[in-house]
Design an enzyme around this catalytic site. Structure first.
Site, short mmCIF file in Angstrom:
data_model
loop_
_atom_site.label_atom_id
_atom_site.label_comp_id
_atom_site.label_asym_id
_atom_site.label_seq_id
_atom_site.Cartn_x
_atom_site.Cartn_y
_atom_site.Cartn_z
N TYR A 72 -2.06 -12.13 -9.66
CA TYR A 72 -2.18 -12.01 -8.05
C TYR A 72 -2.94 -13.03 -7.33
CZ TYR A 72 -2.88 -9.46 -3.73
OH TYR A 72 -2.80 -9.16 -2.26
N SER A 115 -4.33 -7.10 2.47
CA SER A 115 -3.30 -7.74 1.92
C SER A 115 -1.96 -6.99 2.02
CB SER A 115 -3.56 -7.88 0.36
OG SER A 115 -4.36 -8.87 0.08
N GLY A 165 -4.83 -3.08 0.55
CA GLY A 165 -5.52 -4.38 1.03
C GLY A 165 -6.86 -4.20 1.11
#
Length: 385
Positions: free
Chosen positions: A183, A86, A323
């Site tokens: 999210y 991410s 991420g």
């Protein structure tokens, strides 16, 4: 993308690799950072870990710990490539804000105007809502795979952006746009589609022309549907239970069309640090757009537009993204003035590496004297990937 496909930590499976290598260069706090990096592999939380800390343009420490392959002896390459998960979102947000600076889109444009008919209530969802995860659109990875075995069967399939968005669009909205924060990788798939609509180019071409080439990030790529990490890299694994025992399954090879603009890019610690230094240093965005990115983060999450704020116990403000993608976890952060950066990648195994990452962060940016102790234990790193 979120690590929903990983099994929980189980058993005390012996890690057959734990050797660490000396840093490529030792400056500043390198002597304090290497032992913290070694914690990740010594405790079995990771099979390999690499990091780079930059304090200014010339002071650089790089470290490596663990091994390139599970059970092997070759050290993890300190300059190795890895899937950044991410952290891709910060690249995507930067391109969108560049387009906004050029007058090609407004952050307050409704999604329906730019990408009509893809999700419910798109007339009330704005580009800003997508960037800041306040759209209320469901997170498509939650519904993409039923379990680990399902993921392993399907990880080579090519997914289209419309297919991924449709998975989320079939679910009830989480909340009214702009009223809360959750999210969602779906937001950034939609932003990738928006970039392609506005530029008339593939995302891979757009990010290369706008960020990678201008900054000389030669080891960073948006791989499209290329299954392989093309260059030196540590292998990532998933722990899979068979007959009551845990076995490593190499998941370094996968089709990055599933995470795409939510988490599909590949890079190195050096390139990630150069990107964050350029971004926070004002080289990629005009002042107005950089203020939009970091100026008004959501109070509950610290999330701005594609990047999150974290205030350390010593008072230093960081802007960061994390991420997680099968086989790899990434942490990338910069001081608000763009002067110092830390990038860490590790290949998770059994256990939680959060404590070691927290130690690396506080020691790198605060120093051991102020970055440890009770104040540091109360700090929580955001989970944004």
């Amino acid at each position: 993308m979120r690590r929903r496909v990983f099994l929980s930590a189980v058993s005390t499976f012996a890690l057959l690799a734990g050797a660490s290598t000396a840093p490529a260069s030792t400056v500043g706090r390198g002597g304090e950072l290497q032992p913290l990096l070694d914690q990740l592999t010594a405790t079995g939380a990771a099979t390999s870990a690499i990091a780079e800390f930059r304090d200014g343009r010339t002071s650089v420490w790089r470290g490596s710990s663990g091994v390139k392959r599970f059970g092997g002896s070759e050290p993890a390459p300190v300059d190795g490539l890895f899937r950044i998960g991410s952290v891709t979102k910060t690249f995507v947000a930067t391109v969108v804000l560049q387009l906004a600076a050029e007058g090609k889109v407004s952050l307050d444009d409704p999604l329906e105007r730019r990408l009509p008919g893809l999700v419910p209530r798109s007339d009330r969802i704005t580009v800003r809502h997508l960037l800041q995860h306040t759209s209320g659109i469901e997170d498509y990875p939650r519904f993409l795979y039923s379990d680990v075995k399902d993921y392993l069967r399907k990880r080579f399939l090519t997914r289209t952006p419309r297919e991924l968005v449709a998975i989320a669009a079939a679910q009830p909205p989480l909340f009214e746009p702009g009223t809360s924060w959750s999210y969602s990788n779906t937001n950034y798939i939609l932003l990738g589609m928006l970039i392609e609509r506005l530029t008339g180019k593939s995302f891979e071409t757009a990010v290369s022309q706008r960020i990678l080439r201008p900054l000389g990030l030669r080891d960073t790529v948006a791989p499209g549907t290329d299954l392989f990490i093309r260059g030196p890299h540590s292998h990532g694994y998933m722990p899979v239970e068979r007959d009551g025992e845990i076995h490593p399954v190499d998941v370094s090879v996968l089709n990055p069309s599933a995470p795409w603009t939510a988490g599909g890019m590949i890079s190195t610690t050096a390139d990630v640090n150069r990107f964050f230094a350029a971004l926070l240093g004002g080289r990629l965005l005009p002042p107005a757009q950089l203020r939009e990115m970091i100026g008004n983060p959501v109070a509950s999450s610290g999330y701005g537009l594609g990047i999150a704020r974290l205030v350390l116990p010593c008072g230093t403000t960081l802007w960061l993204h994390t991420g997680g993608i099968p086989g790899y976890i990434t942490f990338a952060a910069s001081t608000e003035d763009g002067r110092a950066q830390l990038a860490v990648s590790y290949t998770p195994w059994i256990g939680d590496g959060g404590g070691a990452i927290l130690g690396l962060v506080t020691t790198a940016f605060c120093g051991s004297a102020t970055g440890t102790g009770q104040a540091a234990t109360e700090l929580t790193l955001p989970k944004l990937g």
